[in-house]
Each structure stands twice: as C-alpha cells, then as structure tokens.
Write a protein that holds these residues in place. Structure first.
Motif, short mmCIF file in Angstrom:
data_model
loop_
_atom_site.label_atom_id
_atom_site.label_comp_id
_atom_site.label_asym_id
_atom_site.label_seq_id
_atom_site.Cartn_x
_atom_site.Cartn_y
_atom_site.Cartn_z
N ARG A 149 37.08 13.97 21.91
CA ARG A 149 36.18 14.58 22.92
C ARG A 149 35.83 16.00 22.51
O ARG A 149 34.69 16.44 22.66
CB ARG A 149 36.84 14.55 24.30
N ASP B 83 33.34 15.86 19.79
CA ASP B 83 32.03 15.53 20.35
C ASP B 83 31.36 16.77 20.91
O ASP B 83 30.17 16.99 20.69
CB ASP B 83 32.19 14.51 21.50
N ARG C 16 30.14 19.02 18.10
CA ARG C 16 29.01 18.53 17.31
C ARG C 16 27.72 18.52 18.12
O ARG C 16 26.65 18.72 17.58
CB ARG C 16 29.30 17.13 16.78
N THR D 269 24.64 15.03 16.09
CA THR D 269 24.77 13.62 15.76
C THR D 269 23.42 12.93 15.69
O THR D 269 23.13 12.20 14.75
CB THR D 269 25.62 12.92 16.82
N GLU E 220 21.11 13.67 12.87
CA GLU E 220 21.45 13.07 11.59
C GLU E 220 20.92 11.66 11.44
O GLU E 220 20.74 11.19 10.33
CB GLU E 220 22.96 13.03 11.42
N MET F 104 20.44 -3.85 13.36
CA MET F 104 20.03 -2.46 13.15
C MET F 104 19.02 -2.05 14.21
O MET F 104 19.03 -0.92 14.70
CB MET F 104 19.41 -2.29 11.76
N ASP G 173 18.83 -3.16 17.22
CA ASP G 173 19.56 -2.90 18.46
C ASP G 173 20.20 -1.53 18.44
O ASP G 173 20.22 -0.81 19.43
CB ASP G 173 20.63 -3.98 18.68
N ILE G 174 20.76 -1.20 17.25
CA ILE G 174 21.42 0.11 17.14
C ILE G 174 20.40 1.22 17.33
O ILE G 174 20.63 2.18 18.07
CB ILE G 174 22.12 0.21 15.77
N TRP H 13 17.55 1.03 18.86
CA TRP H 13 17.08 0.98 20.25
C TRP H 13 18.04 1.78 21.14
O TRP H 13 17.63 2.62 21.94
CB TRP H 13 16.95 -0.47 20.71
N THR H 14 19.36 1.52 20.94
CA THR H 14 20.34 2.29 21.71
C THR H 14 20.19 3.77 21.45
O THR H 14 20.26 4.59 22.36
CB THR H 14 21.76 1.87 21.29
N ARG H 15 19.99 4.12 20.18
CA ARG H 15 19.86 5.53 19.83
C ARG H 15 18.65 6.15 20.54
O ARG H 15 18.73 7.27 21.03
CB ARG H 15 19.70 5.69 18.33
N VAL I 61 17.22 5.20 23.36
CA VAL I 61 17.48 5.35 24.79
C VAL I 61 18.43 6.52 25.04
O VAL I 61 18.21 7.35 25.91
CB VAL I 61 18.06 4.04 25.36
N GLN I 62 19.50 6.56 24.22
CA GLN I 62 20.47 7.65 24.35
C GLN I 62 19.80 9.01 24.12
O GLN I 62 20.05 9.98 24.82
CB GLN I 62 21.59 7.48 23.32
N ARG J 92 16.21 -0.14 33.08
CA ARG J 92 16.71 0.68 34.17
C ARG J 92 15.90 1.97 34.32
O ARG J 92 15.46 2.32 35.41
CB ARG J 92 18.18 1.03 33.87
N PHE K 96 29.86 3.33 12.91
CA PHE K 96 28.81 3.30 13.92
C PHE K 96 29.37 3.70 15.28
O PHE K 96 28.89 3.25 16.32
CB PHE K 96 28.19 1.89 14.01
N GLU L 224 29.27 6.31 17.08
CA GLU L 224 28.38 6.96 18.06
C GLU L 224 27.52 5.91 18.75
O GLU L 224 27.27 5.98 19.96
CB GLU L 224 27.46 7.97 17.36
N ASP L 225 27.05 4.94 17.97
CA ASP L 225 26.20 3.91 18.56
C ASP L 225 26.98 3.03 19.51
O ASP L 225 26.46 2.59 20.53
CB ASP L 225 25.58 3.06 17.45
N ARG M 267 29.34 3.99 21.34
CA ARG M 267 29.41 4.71 22.61
C ARG M 267 28.07 4.65 23.33
O ARG M 267 28.02 4.64 24.55
CB ARG M 267 29.85 6.14 22.38
N GLY M 268 26.99 4.61 22.54
CA GLY M 268 25.67 4.44 23.14
C GLY M 268 25.59 3.12 23.89
O GLY M 268 25.14 3.07 25.03
N PHE M 269 26.07 2.06 23.25
CA PHE M 269 26.08 0.75 23.90
C PHE M 269 26.91 0.82 25.18
O PHE M 269 26.52 0.30 26.23
CB PHE M 269 26.69 -0.32 22.98
N MET N 114 25.30 2.25 28.12
CA MET N 114 24.24 1.46 28.74
C MET N 114 24.80 0.36 29.63
O MET N 114 24.08 -0.25 30.41
CB MET N 114 23.35 0.83 27.67
N TYR O 272 36.54 4.95 22.26
CA TYR O 272 37.39 6.12 21.97
C TYR O 272 38.63 5.75 21.16
O TYR O 272 39.16 6.58 20.44
CB TYR O 272 37.80 6.81 23.27
N LEU P 129 35.37 23.07 13.79
CA LEU P 129 35.16 21.63 13.70
C LEU P 129 36.04 21.05 12.58
O LEU P 129 36.64 19.99 12.74
CB LEU P 129 33.69 21.34 13.42
#
Lengths: 308, 313, 258
Positions: free
Chosen positions: A27, A30, A33, A37, A40, A61, A63-64, A66-68, A70-71, A209, C181, C183-184, C186-188, C191, C205, C229
């Motif tokens: 944490r 996180d 950074r 993230t 990058e 990929m 999907d990944i 897409w998540t990125r 939205v995030q 959503r 992956f 970070e992704d 955690r993105g999932f 959601m 985590y 860091l």
C-alpha cells in the motif's frame, strides 16, 4: 519424533507477520508510485504492435486494456482532473485488440467526446472510434446511436446526427427510438424532449455502471430544468394577474395556478427567491444544470453518484 | 546405556485416492540395541526395515511411538553428529567428486577443517577408493557408489552406524570388505545396526538379530539362542540304487534316480547317516547344507502365525 | 547465519555452476553484441533506449527462467534422488536446508545478473561512446530485477517443497505472469461488487506484485526512482520472499520423505 512444534510456531507466526507487512508495504509503494503506474502502460502505444506482442492472446489483452481505460478515467475523474490524455489511446488499443467490445465504444462516446471535466474533450477522436466500431460491427444499432449522440450532444451537428440515427434505424432489431430520433433531428425541434429521450435510452440500454450513472445525472438535471422553467412561467403569470410576486408556492396554489408543490428528483422542494426566481436547494447534486442555480454559482467538477 | 531404544514405533500410511484406508507399514515395534553390538535387522523385501530406519533418521515421522538413540531424541542435532547412515542404494550429488562430497558432508557434520582433510583421504582409502579424486560421481559404478556411501557414513567417526542393505550391489570381494569393516567397527567399540535380507551375512556377523515380517516383529535374540529350537537340513547324495531301511528311518525324504540316491536329513542326523553309508561302503557324492539353522528359523517365522505355532503336523 | 546454511548455500551454487547454468551468459553476450551493433547502424536517437530495454528485459527473463527451473528442483529433486537422506541424517535441521538452498540459488542469480549487467553497460558504452548520469538509474532497475528474483526463487522453493517439479513450474510461472499484471488485477477487483470485490482485492494484495518492481520502461526513458521507493520496494521483496520461505519451511518440516 514429531515435526518440531517450535519451528512450526516460529515459522507460522513469521508467515502471518510477513503477510501483513507485505500488504502494508504494498500500500505504501502504491501511494509513492501514484499515477506513475498508468503513465507506464503506454510505453507501447501502437495498437498494431501490441496486437502482435500479445501472441494471440488479444482477447485477454483487450480486457486488460479495457480495465486500464476504465480505471484511468475513473481515478482521474474522481480527482477532478481536466486532462484525460491517455483515454483515447487506451480505448483505441482496447478496440484494436478486440473490435467487438461494444462497451468500449459506448464509453468513448460518453466520456471521450464531452468537454472537460466531464470528459476528454476529443469529439473528433470519439467519432473516429465510433466509425471504427461501426465498420467492425455493422449490425450493432448501439454504435450508430453512440455516433448520433456525439454529433448531437457535443457538436450540435443535427445533419450528421440525423444521418447516424437514420443509418442505425435500418439495422435489424434496432431500438424503435432511432427512427423517431432521426426524424426529430431532421427538424431539430423540441430540444428538451430530445435530450430527455436520448439520456433515458442510454440509461435503459447501457450495461456500463459509469455510463448509466452519467445518464441518470443528466436526466435529473433535465427534470430540474423542466420544473424550473414551468414554475418560472407560473410565477410570471401570477405577476401578470396580481401585479405582485408570490411569497411562497402556496400563493400560486391559492389562485389555482398550481395543484401540487413539485419537488426535485431528490425530494427537496424548490426555493422561491424574493425577486421571483425559482432555484434548486442543493445545486451541487445537479452538475449539469443550466438554469435554477443561484446567481454566480460555480459548479464543482461533476461526479457520478455511486447510488445510480 | 542402550545405543538404540525403539519404543513402540508405528507407521500407518493412508492409501487410496478417494477412499483413504490405513495401511500398516510397521506395527508397534519395541527393540533395544546395546552399545558395541552388531545388530541385524532381518526381513524379506517390504517387511518394514527401511521404514524403521527412515523413522530413526528423522526422515519419516512415526504415527505413534518414539525412539531414542544414545539417549537422545531423534531430532537432536548433538546426537546426529554421532551417528552415520548408509541408505539403501545410495545416490549422491553426481556433480561432485568423492572427495568434494565427503568434504561437504564433513562440513555438515561439524568436523573441523584440519581433521576433515585427514579423514576424507583416510576413509576413501579405507573403503578401497584411493584414486578417484578427480572423477565426478556421475561416472561411478553402482559398487563404487556403495563404497562412497559407506565412506560418508563412517566419515565423522560416529558412535552408532545405521546401514540399510549394506551388501547390495557389491561383488563378493566388496561384501567381504564390508563385513571386515563392520567387524573392525565393532572392535573399535561402535554400534552397528544393519538391515539385510541376506541371512548368511547376518549369521556371520551379528551378535543379535531381529526378524521382521509384514511390519511385525517375529523374533529377536542372539543367533545361537534363536536357532537352538530349530535345525538345519542337509542333503546327502551317494551311489546306489536302493534306500536302505536304516537310512529310511533317519531321512526326512529320500529318492532314487538312476544309480544315485539322495536323502534329506536334519543336521543332527547327518553324522549317523554318513556313518551308516560308510559301513555299507557306499560312495558318497556330496553333502550339502540345504538350509542353515537361521534360515530354517527365518522361514518358520515368516509363515502365518498358526503355522508357526505348529498346526501343520 | 549458521555455518551449515552457508555450506548448503555454497553447495547449491556449485551445483548450478557445474550444471552449466552460467552458460546462459554466452547466449546473453551474443544477444547484447548483436543488438548493439544492429541498433548502432539502423536507429537514430533511440540506441540507448533499445539497449536498455532489451538488455534489462533479457536479464529479467533469463533470470526468471533460471530461478524457476532450478528452484522447482531444489527440494523435490533431492527427495526423488534420495540425496537428502544423507544430508538430513546429519546435524542439519530441515529449515536450515530450505534456507541454505534459497541463499544458494539467490547467490547464483546475483552472480549471473552481475555478469549480465556488465554486458549491458559495455553495450551502452559502445552505442553512446560515454556514460551519462541517467545510466545510474539502470543500476536501480537491475537491483529491482534482483529483488524480483528473490521473490520468484522463494516461491519456486515453496512449490518445490510439496509439489512435483512440473506442477511447481506451472504454479511459479503463473504467479510470475499474474504478478506482472498485478495493477490490472486490482483494476479488475475494483470493478467487481460486494464480496467478490473484497475477495479479489485481498487476492490482488497477497499475490506477488512484480509490476511495481518493474521500472525498466521508465528507466529506459531516463526517469529516476525515488530513494524512499527503493527502500519500500526492498522491504517488500524481502518480506514477501521471507513469507514464501516460511511457507516452504512449514510444509517441509511436516513432510514424510518417502
């Protein structure tokens, strides 16, 4: 002659401690950074190159990415950012990897086109994205709808909007609304009704959503605007009849102009000012309002309400 | 003080994937081995010998029971510095040379550096591998690996030695050498606990033996005591074409084939039979022990319990 | 550190060297030479970028492959070949064996990475004629790669303590990919809704976060990494590796070695 209980206890305790510490450290990392993230993720920014690099796993990929996307939009939006530079490339990469991911086009139409802070302010790229989607999915009526939506909402380009809705209405199983919309666009009449129709269609048909929350916010604003206009007209009529301004809405009821005192979508009554203007009581709840706010009111960055 | 005390060691495995059922590898085993003894742990393949040794070495945990070596618990490091173990068909880090391997094991056993160098060349000499210094173990034959195994077991001059099938994979000369080594260890006051299924080795070497079968202890004691109740059998062959009545009374079994007669007698009747044949001036072709007394005892002990108890007439 | 752990570690290192693991350095050297000569001729301005990206990525991949393929055999191979019997019948505790093995393989990887790093810096010198201040950040990226190796080694060892080599390799490699992956993931998780969200976030985590230890991209662009860091990442990698090792020790302590 048994597994050493001392080692079991020491190793077990240490294991749990390490697990907790690692989460805490992660944490902290996180926090340090921060946004780095997501910056990058676009060291490879060519969709074509990424498609080749994904070694045939383009679905995953996509999907990944897409998540990125939205995030990325979600975190920026929450922070009230004015810049969404990566949203367009992220969505373009996502749809290049998986051209059939309809929700990504919808997301683009809703959040790539609008001006900041509600979107990236790139209507042209949003249109390109929609056209790309239509080429790859010609039988999806939603994509024509998204395209018309951008033309109408952001560019006020009624001709192209009517054209897009008309193209969509010819797709089998298209929503009947598209034909109506095409006709209305051609005459460009009844702005408020049109906007209401569009947003409620989005609200009812979307799976996303954020898109739904955004549509709900818009619908509430339209409702308030409609109420405020209506009540304003009644106040004017009262003034014409009695020669003075009403003190409360019950004055309007007493002369038979109003049956019931209306409330805003959150159930609050409207405010009647001494100079006869009608205002909403909690303007911060209605980010897209164009009327009914106190004089000089500056809206905070719009946020979706998670309850939608 | 007893060198090894086995106090009811038990091992049950769970077999089967879906419906687990317990399989008993070793029923509660009680044994005591005195210091300075050579103790033979006998049994056919799969009797539970290796399981017992692995439990003593702390490699496998017993389901119940315990054991002490030199008065210490099994996982006591101080005790482990004083024992040596030769596994069955040993295998070692094949990228090392014999000297490097022994050097490494010396380090793990806590032998100090100066002593280590001396001991490594000494034990390599002792097991008959003096000139293999530059060769990696991957090029070693099975017999040579067995010698390396013996070398690593005696490297740190331990007080108690555990050998699992020490003679297997060795040629007759090698076996002779291992026997000599064990006797030498005994003379030096060490305790040797070894498992084998070769009875002649045990009979020649052991002060005491234990016989184990199907995970169950079937007999324990000095070889002479165990065999006092049983007798070996001898097969005698001579020229002739009839079985004399006096022979018939002595023999357990007899038969005539062409111009030779063979008869099986108990060890005790062997002299009487030979005397009879001599009196008759018959030509004796051969006298062969069929089973030594230990073997006879062993076979009896391996039979199901009721057979051993004498149900068979 | 007890002397037995040291001896086991150095024997593990010796095994890797004797099994010709370091031969991968030759392949790496050829790759670096070829790449630097090639980019020197064809690209303008991004030679450094290509050399750093390619070099560091290759170091990472080579190391991960070595860590997994040696790591998965560290315990299971010793059980299978029964070389463990003559070790554990000596005054060696089981946990000492695990820890020694870990340090042995980690040492192998550090040495391997050291030689590869020299190769990368030589290639950098070749393409840009002199070193720049920003090249110092490459050292940080290399350090982070070594931290990744520590985690993977510990994980491979953990799986090796109870599973077959093939399965261990699959597990360890999957965790490496998933962790890259992180970070992704955690993105999932973000959601999802309700309980799923909590579970997914928890999993995200607990899985090793290799993504945060990957700074190849930013270093190649000459961006620095904050000192704080570096400290936090170091602590994270150490703690995570220690966690996996504790798991390995726990399982191995309770195993019957058949």
């Amino acid at each position: 002659m048994k597994p050493s209980s001392k080692i079991t206890q020491v190793a077990g305790t240490f294991l749990v401690l390490c697990m907790l510490t690692s989460v805490l450290l992660l944490r902290q990392v996180d926090r340090m950074r921060g946004g780095a993230t997501l910056q990058e993720v676009l060291y490879i920014s060519s969709p074509g190159a990424l498609k080749r690099l994904s070694l045939g796993y383009d679905g995953l990929m996509a999907d990944i990415y897409w998540t990125r996307a939205v995030q990325y939009f979600g975190s920026k939006h929450f922070a009230g950012s004015q810049h969404y530079d990566l949203l367009a490339p992220l969505l373009e990469i996502t749809t290049a990897l998986d051209p059939h991911l309809i929700v990504a086009y919808e997301f683009g139409a809703n959040f790539l086109a609008p001006k900041p802070p509600n979107g990236a302010g790139m209507p042209q790229r949003a249109i390109e994205l929609s056209e790309f989607g239509i080429r790859n999915n010609p039988s999806e009526w939603r994509l024509y709808y998204d395209l018309g939506f951008i033309y109408y909402m952001e560019l006020k380009d009624y001709k192209n909007a009517a054209d897009a809705f008309a193209r969509g209405s010819r797709v089998p199983n298209a929503h009947p609304f598209l034909g109506v919309m095409a006709a209305q666009m051609a005459q460009h009449s009844g702005e408020l009704q049109m906007a209401q129709m569009i947003w409620s269609t989005t609200y009812q048909s979307t799976q996303d959503r954020d898109v739904r929350a955004n549509a709900a916010t818009h619908l509430r604003a339209l409702q308030v605007e409609e109420d405020v206009t209506h009540l304003g007209n009644l106040v004017a009529e009262y003034h014409a009849r009695t020669g003075r301004l009403p003190d409360t809405f019950s004055d309007l009821q007493n002369v038979g102009l109003l049956h019931e005192v209306p409330t805003d979508p959150f159930g609050h009554t409207y405010k009647l000012t001494s100079d006869g203007r009608v205002e909403v009581r909690t303007p911060d709840d209605f980010p897209f309002l164009t009327k009914g706010t106190p004089p000089g009111y500056v809206a905070p960055p719009p946020r979706f309400l998670p309850s939608d | 003080m007893a060198a090894i005390e086995i106090l009811g060691l038990t091992k049950t495995y769970q077999v089967g994937f879906w419906r687990k059922r317990p399989k008993c590898a070793l029923q509660p085993l009680r044994l005591q081995v005195e210091e300075g003894e050579i103790f033979g742990f006998l049994g056919p393949n799969g009797a539970g010998k290796t399981t017992t040794l692995k439990m003593l070495m702390g490699l496998v945990y017993p389901s119940a029971g315990s054991a002490r070596i030199l008065g210490c618990e099994i996982n006591d490091p101080r005790m482990k510095a004083q024992i040596g173990f030769l596994p069955e068909q040993p295998y070692f880090y094949d990228y090392l040379t014999a000297a490097e391997l022994l050097e490494y094991y010396g380090q793990l056993s806590g032998v100090d550096a100066k002593e280590r160098k001396r001991r490594v060349s000494e034990v390599l000499d002792r097991v008959g591998l003096p000139n293999v210094s530059g060769m990696q173990l991957r090029k070693f034959s099975k017999g040579m690996l067995q010698r390396v195994g013996v070398a690593q077991a005696i490297l740190h001059n331990p007080r108690v030695l555990f050998f699992d099938e020490p003679m297997s994979g060795l040629d007759p000369i090698g076996r002779r050498e291992v026997r000599d080594l064990m006797e030498e260890l005994k003379r030096a006051g060490k305790t040797v606990f070894f498992s084998t299924h070769i009875l002649s080795d045990a009979e020649a070497l052991c002060d005491r033996v234990a016989i184990i079968h199907q995970g169950e202890l079937r007999g324990v004691g000095a070889v002479a005591d165990l065999t006092s109740s049983v007798q070996g059998k001898v097969e005698v062959v001579w020229r002739g074409n009839t079985v004399l009545p006096s022979v018939k009374t002595l023999a357990l079994d007899s038969s005539v084939t062409g111009d030779t007669v063979r008869a099986v007698v108990l060890e005790a009747s062997q002299d009487a039979l030979i005397d009879t044949l001599r009196r008759e001036r018959l030509h004796i072709v051969s006298v062969t022990p069929l089973r030594t007394s230990l073997e006879e005892y062993f076979v009896q002990k391996l039979r199901p319990a009721e057979a051993a108890a004498g149900v068979r007439s | 550190m007890s002397s037995r752990i040291r001896h086991i570690a150095s024997n593990t290192f010796r095994e890797a060297v004797r099994d010709r693991v370091l031969y991968n350095l030759i392949a790496f050297a050829v790759l670096m030479c070829g790449a630097s000569i090639l980019v020197g001729q064809i690209s303008i301005g991004i030679e450094r970028l290509v050399v750093i990206n390619l070099g560091l990525t290759a170091i990472s991949l080579f190391g991960v492959v070595i860590a997994i393929f040696i790591g998965i055999g560290l315990v299971s191979k010793e059980i299978e070949k029964r070389t463990l019997y003559t070790v554990l019948s000596r005054p060696v505790q089981r946990w000492e064996f695990i820890v020694g093995k870990f340090f042995g393989l980690a040492g192998t990887l550090v040495v391997n990475t050291f030689f590869m790093a020299i190769g990368v810096f030589l290639a950098l010198l070749y393409v840009s004629q002199r070193f720049q201040a920003a090249d110092g950040w490459v050292l940080v990226a290399l350090y982070f790669i070594v931290l990744q190796f520590l985690i993977i080694t510990a994980l491979a060892l953990f799986f090796s303590s109870f599973s077959s080599p093939l399965l261990s390799a699959v597990f360890a490699f999957s965790l490496f990919v998933i962790g890259s992956f992180a970070e992704d993931l955690r993105g999932f998780a973000a959601m999802a809704q309700g309980t799923t969200r909590w579970l997914a976030t928890g999993a995200a985590y607990l899985l090793p976060n290799f993504a945060s230890l990957n700074v190849i991209g930013s270093v190649a662009h000459g961006q620095g990494v904050a000192g704080a860091l570096i400290l936090s990442e170091t602590a994270y990698a150490m703690v995570y590796a220690a966690m996996a090792l504790c798991g390995a020790v726990l399982i191995f302590e309770h195993r019957n070695l058949k």
